[in-house]
Enzyme design. Structure first.
Site, PDB file in Angstrom:
ATOM      1  N   LEU B  64     -61.858  -0.520  35.787  1.00 46.93           N
ATOM      2  CA  LEU B  64     -61.307  -1.288  36.902  1.00 46.93           C
ATOM      3  C   LEU B  64     -60.371  -0.439  37.754  1.00 46.93           C
ATOM      4  O   LEU B  64     -59.911   0.625  37.320  1.00 46.93           O
ATOM      5  CB  LEU B  64     -60.582  -2.520  36.339  1.00 46.93           C
ATOM      6  CG  LEU B  64     -61.520  -3.461  35.552  1.00 46.93           C
ATOM      7  CD1 LEU B  64     -60.744  -4.311  34.568  1.00 46.93           C
ATOM      8  CD2 LEU B  64     -62.326  -4.316  36.505  1.00 46.93           C
ATOM      9  N   PRO B  65     -60.075  -0.889  38.986  1.00 51.81           N
ATOM     10  CA  PRO B  65     -59.327  -0.040  39.925  1.00 51.81           C
ATOM     11  C   PRO B  65     -57.868   0.245  39.541  1.00 51.81           C
ATOM     12  O   PRO B  65     -57.376   1.344  39.770  1.00 51.81           O
ATOM     13  CB  PRO B  65     -59.368  -0.826  41.246  1.00 51.81           C
ATOM     14  CG  PRO B  65     -60.488  -1.803  41.110  1.00 51.81           C
ATOM     15  CD  PRO B  65     -60.579  -2.110  39.639  1.00 51.81           C
ATOM     16  N   THR B  95     -58.094   4.200  35.007  1.00 55.86           N
ATOM     17  CA  THR B  95     -56.908   5.056  34.988  1.00 55.86           C
ATOM     18  C   THR B  95     -55.707   4.209  35.382  1.00 55.86           C
ATOM     19  O   THR B  95     -55.602   3.762  36.519  1.00 55.86           O
ATOM     20  CB  THR B  95     -57.068   6.242  35.960  1.00 55.86           C
ATOM     21  OG1 THR B  95     -58.157   7.045  35.519  1.00 55.86           O
ATOM     22  CG2 THR B  95     -55.802   7.088  35.989  1.00 55.86           C
ATOM     23  N   LYS B 170     -54.573  12.223  30.911  1.00 55.64           N
ATOM     24  CA  LYS B 170     -55.209  12.215  32.229  1.00 55.64           C
ATOM     25  C   LYS B 170     -54.178  12.406  33.341  1.00 55.64           C
ATOM     26  O   LYS B 170     -54.366  13.187  34.275  1.00 55.64           O
ATOM     27  CB  LYS B 170     -55.942  10.888  32.437  1.00 55.64           C
ATOM     28  CG  LYS B 170     -56.359  10.635  33.872  1.00 55.64           C
ATOM     29  CD  LYS B 170     -57.807  10.443  34.096  1.00 55.64           C
ATOM     30  CE  LYS B 170     -58.165  10.595  35.579  1.00 55.64           C
ATOM     31  NZ  LYS B 170     -59.174   9.656  36.019  1.00 55.64           N
ATOM     32  N   LYS B 245     -53.276   8.146  44.141  1.00 52.70           N
ATOM     33  CA  LYS B 245     -53.073   7.122  43.114  1.00 52.70           C
ATOM     34  C   LYS B 245     -52.594   7.777  41.811  1.00 52.70           C
ATOM     35  O   LYS B 245     -51.645   7.324  41.183  1.00 52.70           O
ATOM     36  CB  LYS B 245     -54.387   6.363  42.861  1.00 52.70           C
ATOM     37  CG  LYS B 245     -54.275   5.285  41.782  1.00 52.70           C
ATOM     38  CD  LYS B 245     -55.645   4.882  41.232  1.00 52.70           C
ATOM     39  CE  LYS B 245     -55.482   4.150  39.896  1.00 52.70           C
ATOM     40  NZ  LYS B 245     -56.751   4.019  39.159  1.00 52.70           N
TER      41      LYS B 245
END
Lengths: 298, 298, 298, 298
Positions: B64-65, B95, B170, B245
C-alpha cells in the site's frame, strides 16, 4: 633519468624513494634537513635550494602542502624557474586549486617550461608501495612524457584532460567522498538508534543502491570492516584535516565557477566541527562521532 | 498456498501475478476495479473487501502507498483483522515508518496473528521480473515462514532482525542513496563547469574512493551510462516523489529516534524543490538539473 | 584637507562628491575616464595614476571591488605606497577579508603609513545622502584621526577595535543578514502555502520573536512593505551578487578561523543558485523566488 | 463565565489561574492530581475526566503537549465531545500542526461545536503575568466570541484568519526565530574567533541590517544582555526541546505543503544535536555552544 624532487613530507619522501629504486638519479630539496638526510642515505643528492636541485635535471617533481607553497617554490629567487633548463617539464603532485595550476602553467610556459598537474590518491600507504593513482592534467604529449616518471611511483596514471583537470578530478572525487562518508555515518547511526544490527545494515547497504566505497571498504561504524580506521580507533588513514582541506578546495572552486554545492558546503561544516573539537588528526570517518555522541564510538 | 493480496498498484499487481505464476491461489482486493480485473484475468479470485480477501487464506500480503493505508486496511470494519483466521501471518511490503510497523504488530498479536514488515527494493522492473529484494523484519521463525512466499516474488530475501527492522534497513539504505545521488550530481556538475570531460570524471570516480552505485550504475549525468534514466531524459526509474517520500520517512524516523540527519534533511529539501518545480515524476537522478540550470541537462 | 580618492564606482563616486561638498580638496583616480570626468566637473583634480593622486595629500581613501584590487592599488609600481608621503593614513572602505587588511596594514606600516579598514553599510542611497555607516578598524588614535574625514561621507562612524575588525563587523553583520533574509523568505512562503494572509503573518512576526530587519523593514514578500525592493520587482537595493560576495567572505573567514558556519554556508548556496539562474543583479530579497517558483513572485 | 480547562502543565496552570482571577468559574482536569489540587486551592472545581469538566460550561480551553493528546482529549469516551453541550466553543491553545487542527475542527463541527486554535507565545513568564500573545484561527465571529476569555490570560489577541492559521502563524514565527538564533550564534562566534569584541559586534548588528530579536533582546553570547538566558547559564527561557518541537512542526507542515525549508531543516538538526548531547532543557540560545566548543560558553 635525472630528476629534481622538491618536498619530502609524508607523501613526498616515499615517492622520491621509489624514483631512486626505479634507477633514476634524484636531486632533493626540503626545508627539513632530517627529511633530506633520509633520502641522501638512500642515494639521493642533496641540494640547498629548489634552484640548485633542478639545475641540470630532465624532469622536476614538486609535492607541497598548499597552493602558496607551489607558487613560491616555482617563482622565488632561489626557486625552480630560476634554476631549471628550458624545455624541462615540472610535475606538481600537490593538491591545490585549478586556478593556481593555470596561473603556474602560464608562468612556466613564458619561461619555456611545461607545468603538469598530477595530484595523487592512495595515501601514504600507496606512496610507500608505489601504487598511487596519478590524475594528470596537461596535453596528450605532456601526459606521454610524464607517464614513465609517474609509473615509478604509481600504478594508475590517468589522463584527465588539459592543464588543471588533474586537480578538478581529485577535488570532485573527494567532494563525493566527503559527502558519502558523512551520509553513511548518518545512516549507520540512525539505523543503530532504530535498533537494527549495524553489521546487518552494513551488509544490506553494500549489496543495494546505497553501496559505496565509504560503506563497503571504509565503513565508519566500528567493527564492520577489520581493515578500516573505524576498527582501530580512527587512527591512520586519511585525516579529517586533509578532508577538510579538500572540501575547502571544492567549495572554493565552486565559488570560482559560480556553481552551488549544497551538500559539499554542509559536509565541510561537519568536518570543520570535528576539527574544531580537536579531532582533526583522526581519520575522516570519525565524523560518525558527531552522530553517536552518547555511545562508545570506537 | 492460499494467499490474500491487498493493493494492486504498480508494484502490487506484478507481485501478485508472480504469486499466481508460482502456483499459489490468490484472492485479491483493490479499490480499482480495473486493477482487480487484470489480476482476475490472470487467474486470481476477486474479493469485494480486504476482509473478504483474507477469509480463508494461509498468508496475507499488503502493498500500500503509506502508513495510514496500512493501518486502515488492517483495522477497518471490513479490513484484514476482521476477516483473517487466527495464526495467519500478515506480510506488509509497503514502505512505511518503523513505529507504525510496531503498532500494527501489537494489534495483530492481540488478535492472534503475526505481522511481518518486508519492504522491497528493485522497482517495478524487479517486481515484474520477480527479482525484488525483500528486507524482512520479524522473528527468525517468522522469517523462515514467509521466505517461501516472498521467494516467488523476489530473489534476495534478507532477514534484518526483529519487527520493524525491515523498514529501518530500507529507510537507511535510501537515505544513503538520496544523499549520494545528490552528491554525485553536485560533483559532476562542478567538474563540468571546471572543464573536465564528464566521461573522464565519471570513470575516475568509479575507480576511486568516490565510487558508488549513484555514480557507477545510475550516474545522473546524461550520456555516461546507457541504461540509466539520465540517458533517456530521466524517464522511468525511481521517481523523485518516491525518493522524497523515503527521505521524509528517514527524517521522521530520525526525529522519533532523536538523531540528527544533516545531509538527509538537506537532500530532502533538494528533492522537494525538484518536486515543487514540477519534476516529481522524473527519475530522482534528475536532481542534477538543480545544478545545471543553464545547460542542456538531458 | 587634501585627500586622494581611488575608486569611483557606484559607491566611490558619491562618497568622493560628499568630500568635495564638505570643502575638502580631492584628487581622484579611476580606470574609467568617464567616472573621473564626472568628479572633475564637480571640482576634483584628476590624476593619471594612484601614485599621482596621493603625491601631496593628507589622507587617502580607497573604495575598490575586491581584495586583489586593494592589494594591487597599494603596492603597484604606480600605486599608493609609491606616491604617498610618510605619516599619511590610508582609509580602505572596500569590503574585503580581514587577513588581507592585516597584510596591507603590515606593508603600510613598514612604509611609514597607517592603514585603516572602514567598510560601509547603507548602499548607494546612503553614499549619495552621506548617511553611510563606517565600521572602523584601527587604533583609537587612528579612529580619532579618520573620523572627521569619514563624517563628511557618513552618519555613524563606529570604532570596532584593532585593524581588521571593521571588516569583521561588516562580514558578521551581513552573515546574519543573508541568513535572516532567506529565513524570512522561507517562513513567508511556507505561511502562504499553508493559507495565512502574508500581510497578517508579516505583522505577527514583526511584533513577535521572529522580528528582524529582513522582516519589518525589507520583507521579501511582495506588497508588504512599500519601500522595499520586493514591492518593485526586486530592482534596486542590495544585489544578490553583492550578498553572495559577502557570504563568500564570511565562509572564507570562517575557514581561516576554523569555525563552522552551517547556516551561512547553506545561505551562500541559495544565493549562488539565484545568481547561477540569472538573478544576480536582482535585490538579494529575491531569494524568496526559490521558494515560490510556481507563483507570481512579484 | 463558566469555563472547562483541560491541561494544567507549566503553561496551563498559570493560565487557568488567571481565568479564576478574572472572576470566571473554572472546572479543571489533568492527569496529575497535584496539579489539580493546586488549582482547586485557588478556587477551581476539580473534575475526574475531561468529559466531567465540560458538562455545563460556556467555553472550553485545552492546553496540551502535542497533537495526539488534543485529538484524544477531544474524542475519547470520557473526552470533551462526550460531555460538552452543543454550541459551546473549544479553544485549543496547544501548539500542534495545522492539519490536526482542521481535522479536530471538522469533528467538532459535526458535533455542533466550534473548534478554535489559539496557540500562545510569551512562555511561562507571560502565562503567569497574563501577558501572553494568542494567535487565533477561526471565523471573525469565533474570534469576537473567544476574545474576552483569552483577554483574561493574555495581552495581545491576534486574529490570524480561518481555522488553523493561528498555528500557521506560530509555526512560521518560530521557524524564523530558530533560524535567526542559530544565525546570530554563528556570527557572534565567528566574530569572536576573528578578534572583535563581542559587545561591540552585538551593538553594531543591533543598529544595522542584521538587527533581530535574537540579537537585540535575547543575544546568545553570554554577558551581552543581562536579562537574557545566555547571561545566566542558559537556564530558564524557551527550552531547546521546545524549539526542536516547533521546528519539527514547521518541517512537517512544509512536507505537507510541499514547500522546501532549507534553513529550517538545517536549524532543526542543530537543535537536535544539542538535545542529543544532553542540552535539551537549556534555553535554545545555548545552540551557540555548538560553535564555541573549546571556550567557556557561559
Amino acid at each position: 633519468m635525472k630528476i629534481g624532487f622538491i618536498g619530502l613530507g609524508n607523501m613526498g619522501a616515499p615517492m622520491a624513494l621509489n624514483l631512486l629504486k626505479a634507477g633514476h638519479t634524484v636531486n632533493v630539496f626540503d626545508l627539513s634537513a632530517e627529511a633530506v638526510k633520509s633520502l641522501v642515505d638512500a642515494g639521493a643528492h642533496a641540494a640547498d635550494s629548489a634552484k640548485a636541485a633542478v639545475a641540470d635535471v630532465e624532469c622536476v617533481v614538486t609535492m607541497l602542502p598548499a597552493a602558496a607553497h607551489v607558487r613560491s617554490v616555482l617563482t622565488a629567487e632561489d626557486g625552480v624557474l630560476a634554476g631549471i633548463p628550458k624545455g624541462v617539464t615540472i610535475i606538481d603532485s600537490s593538491t591545490i586549486d585549478p586556478a593556481t595550476v593555470k596561473a603556474c602553467a602560464e608562468i612556466a610556459t613564458k619561461h619555456g617550461n611545461t607545468f603538469v598537474d598530477a595530484p595523487v590518491s592512495g595515501g601514504t600507504g600507496g606512496a610507500a608501495a608505489g601504487t598511487l593513482t596519478f590524475m594528470v592534467g596537461g596535453s596528450a604529449a605532456s601526459y606521454e612524457h610524464v607517464k614513465p616518471v609517474l609509473s615509478a611511483m604509481g600504478k594508475n596514471i590517468v589522463h584527465c584532460g588539459d592543464t588543471g583537470t588533474g586537480q578538478v578530478a581529485k577535488i570532485c572525487n573527494n567532494l563525493v567522498l566527503g559527502i558519502t562518508m558523512a551520509g553513511v555515518a548518518e545512516a549507520m547511526s540512525l539505523g543503530e538508534a532504530l535498533g537494527i544490527d549495524p553489521k546487518v545494515l552494513g551488509s544490506i547497504i553494500n549489496t543495494s543502491t546505497g553501496r559505496c566505497w565509504s560503506s563497503d571498504t571504509y565503513n565508519p561504524f566500528p567493527g564492520l570492516i577489520e581493515t578500516a580506521p573505524s576498527s582501530r580507533g580512527y587512527t591512520g588513514g586519511f585525516g579529517t584535516d586533509l578532508m577538510l582541506k579538500d572540501l575547502g578546495l571544492a567549495t572554493d572552486a565552486a565559488k570560482f565557477a559560480r556553481q552551488p554545492v549544497y551538500l559539499g558546503a554542509l559536509a565541510q561544516q561537519l568536518y570543520q566541527t570535528m576539527s574544531t573539537q580537536g579531532a582533526g588528526r583522526l581519520d575522516f570517518s570519525a565524523v560518525i562521532k558527531l552522530y553517536r555522541k552518547d555511545r562508545d564510538a570506537g
